[in-house]
Design a protein around this motif. Sequence first.
Motif, mmCIF file in Angstrom:
data_model
loop_
_atom_site.group_PDB
_atom_site.id
_atom_site.type_symbol
_atom_site.label_atom_id
_atom_site.label_comp_id
_atom_site.label_asym_id
_atom_site.label_seq_id
_atom_site.Cartn_x
_atom_site.Cartn_y
_atom_site.Cartn_z
ATOM 1 N N VAL A 423 0.846 -1.201 0.000
ATOM 2 C CA VAL A 423 0.000 0.000 0.000
ATOM 3 C C VAL A 423 0.879 1.247 0.000
ATOM 4 O O VAL A 423 0.667 2.188 -0.772
ATOM 5 C CB VAL A 423 -0.955 -0.023 1.229
ATOM 6 C CG1 VAL A 423 -1.553 1.352 1.472
ATOM 7 C CG2 VAL A 423 -2.041 -1.066 1.033
ATOM 8 N N THR A 424 1.881 1.227 0.852
ATOM 9 C CA THR A 424 2.792 2.369 0.927
ATOM 10 C C THR A 424 3.543 2.563 -0.389
ATOM 11 O O THR A 424 3.688 3.680 -0.887
ATOM 12 C CB THR A 424 3.797 2.168 2.084
ATOM 13 O OG1 THR A 424 3.052 1.994 3.288
ATOM 14 C CG2 THR A 424 4.720 3.363 2.232
ATOM 15 N N SER A 425 3.993 1.463 -0.977
ATOM 16 C CA SER A 425 4.759 1.582 -2.226
ATOM 17 C C SER A 425 3.862 2.041 -3.376
ATOM 18 O O SER A 425 4.347 2.521 -4.387
ATOM 19 C CB SER A 425 5.456 0.261 -2.557
ATOM 20 O OG SER A 425 4.518 -0.663 -3.035
ATOM 21 N N LEU A 426 2.555 1.903 -3.202
ATOM 22 C CA LEU A 426 1.614 2.450 -4.192
ATOM 23 C C LEU A 426 1.378 3.946 -3.963
ATOM 24 O O LEU A 426 0.628 4.581 -4.692
ATOM 25 C CB LEU A 426 0.266 1.725 -4.107
ATOM 26 C CG LEU A 426 0.109 0.431 -4.899
ATOM 27 C CD1 LEU A 426 -1.185 -0.268 -4.505
ATOM 28 C CD2 LEU A 426 0.119 0.736 -6.398
ATOM 29 N N GLY A 427 1.990 4.473 -2.927
ATOM 30 C CA GLY A 427 1.799 5.887 -2.627
ATOM 31 C C GLY A 427 0.521 6.161 -1.872
ATOM 32 O O GLY A 427 0.049 7.299 -1.824
ATOM 33 N N LEU A 428 -0.053 5.124 -1.294
ATOM 34 C CA LEU A 428 -1.316 5.305 -0.572
ATOM 35 C C LEU A 428 -1.075 5.340 0.930
ATOM 36 O O LEU A 428 -0.087 4.796 1.426
ATOM 37 C CB LEU A 428 -2.281 4.169 -0.924
ATOM 38 C CG LEU A 428 -2.598 4.002 -2.407
ATOM 39 C CD1 LEU A 428 -3.506 2.801 -2.616
ATOM 40 C CD2 LEU A 428 -3.239 5.270 -2.971
ATOM 41 N N LYS A 429 -2.002 5.978 1.615
ATOM 42 C CA LYS A 429 -1.895 6.089 3.053
ATOM 43 C C LYS A 429 -2.981 5.261 3.723
ATOM 44 O O LYS A 429 -4.009 4.975 3.139
ATOM 45 C CB LYS A 429 -2.047 7.546 3.482
ATOM 46 C CG LYS A 429 -0.963 8.455 2.897
ATOM 47 C CD LYS A 429 -1.094 9.866 3.431
ATOM 48 C CE LYS A 429 -2.490 10.395 3.252
ATOM 49 N NZ LYS A 429 -3.252 10.551 4.479
ATOM 50 N N GLN A 430 -2.710 4.896 4.969
ATOM 51 C CA GLN A 430 -3.723 4.194 5.757
ATOM 52 C C GLN A 430 -4.408 5.164 6.712
ATOM 53 O O GLN A 430 -3.815 6.165 7.100
ATOM 54 C CB GLN A 430 -3.063 3.094 6.586
ATOM 55 C CG GLN A 430 -2.395 2.005 5.790
ATOM 56 C CD GLN A 430 -1.614 1.069 6.698
ATOM 57 O OE1 GLN A 430 -2.155 0.555 7.665
ATOM 58 N NE2 GLN A 430 -0.352 0.872 6.382
ATOM 59 N N LEU A 431 -5.636 4.835 7.104
ATOM 60 C CA LEU A 431 -6.289 5.641 8.142
ATOM 61 C C LEU A 431 -5.427 5.626 9.401
ATOM 62 O O LEU A 431 -5.243 6.657 10.048
ATOM 63 C CB LEU A 431 -7.692 5.102 8.457
ATOM 64 C CG LEU A 431 -8.842 5.671 7.614
ATOM 65 C CD1 LEU A 431 -8.680 5.282 6.151
ATOM 66 C CD2 LEU A 431 -10.198 5.222 8.134
ATOM 67 N N ALA A 432 -4.927 4.434 9.734
ATOM 68 C CA ALA A 432 -4.022 4.317 10.879
ATOM 69 C C ALA A 432 -2.609 4.549 10.371
ATOM 70 O O ALA A 432 -1.980 3.650 9.816
ATOM 71 C CB ALA A 432 -4.145 2.933 11.508
#
Lengths: 516, 516
Positions: A423-432
Amino acid sequence: MFDSEQLGPVNSRRCPHSTCKSRPLRRPSSDTGKLAAPRRLLASIITRRYPSSFTLAPSRASSRLNLFSRHFDSKPFLELNTPFSTERSAPLEDDQGNLAKPKAPNIAPAEAIKEQTPKKLESREKKPQPVMSSQAPHPALLIPGPIEFDDAVLQSMSHFSESHVGQPFVNTFGEVLSMLRKLFQTSDPASQPFVLSGSGTLGWDQVAANLVEPGDEALVLHTGYFADSFADCLETYGVKATQLKAPIGERPQLHEIEAALSEKAYKILTVTHVDTSTGVLSEIKTLSETVRRVSPDTLIIVDGVCSVGCEEIRFDDWGLDVVLTASQKAIGCPAGLSILMVSGRAIETFKARKARPTSYFGSWKNWLPIMQNYEAKKASYFATPSPQLIHALHTSLTQILSRPLAQRFEDHKAASQKIKKAVTSLGLKQLASKPENQANGMTAIYLPDGITPPDVLPSLMKKGVIFAGGLHKEIAAKYIRFGHMGVSVTDSKRPDINKAIESLKDSLVEVGYKAD
Amino acid sequence: MFDSEQLGPVNSRRCPHSTCKSRPLRRPSSDTGKLAAPRRLLASIITRRYPSSFTLAPSRASSRLNLFSRHFDSKPFLELNTPFSTERSAPLEDDQGNLAKPKAPNIAPAEAIKEQTPKKLESREKKPQPVMSSQAPHPALLIPGPIEFDDAVLQSMSHFSESHVGQPFVNTFGEVLSMLRKLFQTSDPASQPFVLSGSGTLGWDQVAANLVEPGDEALVLHTGYFADSFADCLETYGVKATQLKAPIGERPQLHEIEAALSEKAYKILTVTHVDTSTGVLSEIKTLSETVRRVSPDTLIIVDGVCSVGCEEIRFDDWGLDVVLTASQKAIGCPAGLSILMVSGRAIETFKARKARPTSYFGSWKNWLPIMQNYEAKKASYFATPSPQLIHALHTSLTQILSRPLAQRFEDHKAASQKIKKAVTSLGLKQLASKPENQANGMTAIYLPDGITPPDVLPSLMKKGVIFAGGLHKEIAAKYIRFGHMGVSVTDSKRPDINKAIESLKDSLVEVGYKAD
């Protein structure tokens, strides 16, 4: 340290929203100000690409002590409890259950996307769905419950009809209760497991009807939607529920909890171990130590609906009083069972209550002797259980306990780390955003700005992967949820996790998103 | 006509038993004084054979007006609600589920019985169990629920995992709700079906939490154990439940009901359509006419747990307000679902309530919009339903509605008549002695004096037939219950009914009983 002036009104019945200090809840993405350097870079890339509304809000960690709020029944009489209504989002399929075409995203025309990645996608889409042994071909259900089920568990659901008071079924039920003790890691004979027909929600009713009495005080730690609902349930039973709220993606801190407990004598404290709406993990062990030190008489109630079976829970060692859960998440049994482990201390509290329990179907007065009899393999009856669901639970618990529990929790951590890294390597962030707040059985992922769940979920479905949309009311349209529990994690033959990661990547590309 | 002096105390909280006038309830077999001539002959034969305690009590029909009693929560805190405990009766199987040897009956030594009918029985016992198509070989479950299930229904229980808010499942749930309208024979769009995870008991909680408020009055018509429990449930929610009791095997008469309704304004009247503990059928159509005439504002609540699917119910024509049931009886779907049909009038009563519903999981405030959305095939969420159980219910309702309902009810009547005739020809009596009081989906049969359920049930089990023991506390050890609902009745390929009749005959012979 703790400013009691900032508590919301506790005794009036006015709607609290006008006085609510929970400003951080209004931020669309409260953690964007606290990104580590590499992720800040990714965020800036996303911001360049979608400049319209993806802003970096300043951190408001300093205003955390403002976040006490009182829960009131201020909703319209029949308002839906959640954003889960097609009134508010496009359907994924038409009336016949066929996949609807994804809505043209608002960041690039559909044709442009098709031209962008035509061949790769088409070849993928034509691939037949993998046949999952005895189950009919179907997309992998990777929402935070219900989850994918093992063949043997589903086969147990077809068990021929048995008498609910016949010895074979009584033996099965008794073994289920004994196995639950192992799953919850309790060897204290005073602990009491309960398994009732119902959903996880019925566990809240059981707590509210049996452990507290009208007028009692409850402190509800809020990490998402399910704390609001638990508080609503407690208020239904006349209990005064005070919520201690954290900004979205975070959890109340120990010093805040300690301050709250010092203010008032709370009969119970409730904590959502993993809030399914946000993917926020609460830390239970030190929480319990704090409660025991500051307010030793307060019963500790853990909502483990999205944690039991994938997050470690040491019922005895951590001194918990109730852990409630449901069958359809990490336990890996179809929905329909409310499952609880209750401490001897809580049972004594129940037995000492002045008034009778305020529920009939959920009354431990009715169920306690039944559960004790089942575990002693004696037939008895209050209301008819579901033999098929109990058989399925027996099968799933047998599977879970056939391996060391520690290994099961490690497997979930490993899969979770793999997913969170992707997810991070996709440039996306988590709510947490902070690792210590991240659940191991699910990931709540902010979509790139301008992309909503109805843009991306149908595309994932076409690839044979089902994720869930957002559930936290204030940001429901901004994120998706990826459940990674049970056989999708522990059965190495299943391609679910890798396929989901690949599909997420491809689906985002389809709607025009590119991670640099 | 109606002597209000004979009502029990209504406002005090004393235990009513000291003032209870329900003397006929103390008779072991209240109907023996009213046998028709041929059955009187049979009874005299039985009496000659077992003279010890099988006495013919005089009829006390004239004392029926004494039978008003008030329900109180006078039970010890954790007393079992039913006689269904191995503390009180011998188990049918050992711990491994193997059949236990039947207890030597107290009327003839076991050896004598064995010598009496050795060869015939042994040949029967060695016959393999019939293989029921895709189900593993097993004894025919002929208790008054759960019943035997159709193969296709059980296969639906193994449905692969689906999202509870995905369109395919939402469509299935919506169709289930629409089909329920047909099963309950309502075309009034204001009627509202509900299907919740839970047991039939949860239907009582739904009535108590949504339709009445603390302090409201309820008139509970008593025909067995389940009226006591429904009254207990109502009292749990602060409702004043007054029971109108009939002697065992009978039902309150219309003029008694009319008298009771004239005494006080009751918010609801509850009636058990078929009481599973006694096999007594209540007549709903004329009851409803009477209530509407005498007390038009009283809501009519029918407990149809043991009647929906095998006894005719015309929801609109009969002007009913709630019919509540469960999945595992004549509907033919595994246990785990609480099913209700609610009238528009009842929904309006619910919406007009002053206080919020007094349950959370059972609150229509939470469920009404969800059910309306499901039926409109829109996704929404309050608590996770059980997709597998809903699929099974879909299959069973589709099967039921594939034939005219009238034919289904006729089939159950015909099977019931055949069974009741066989019971009579065996010289046995039913708890419900009068034909108009006899249910069509079950038969409660008094055992010959000196024979108890643990004497005869294991022998039936050996022959591949499972009956239930008694459930009415006062006479539990004196009778057995034979359920004849669903596929055992409607599937002409199944040998269940004939086999059960033969097995009952043989088992009684085994324990030394001979019908002349």
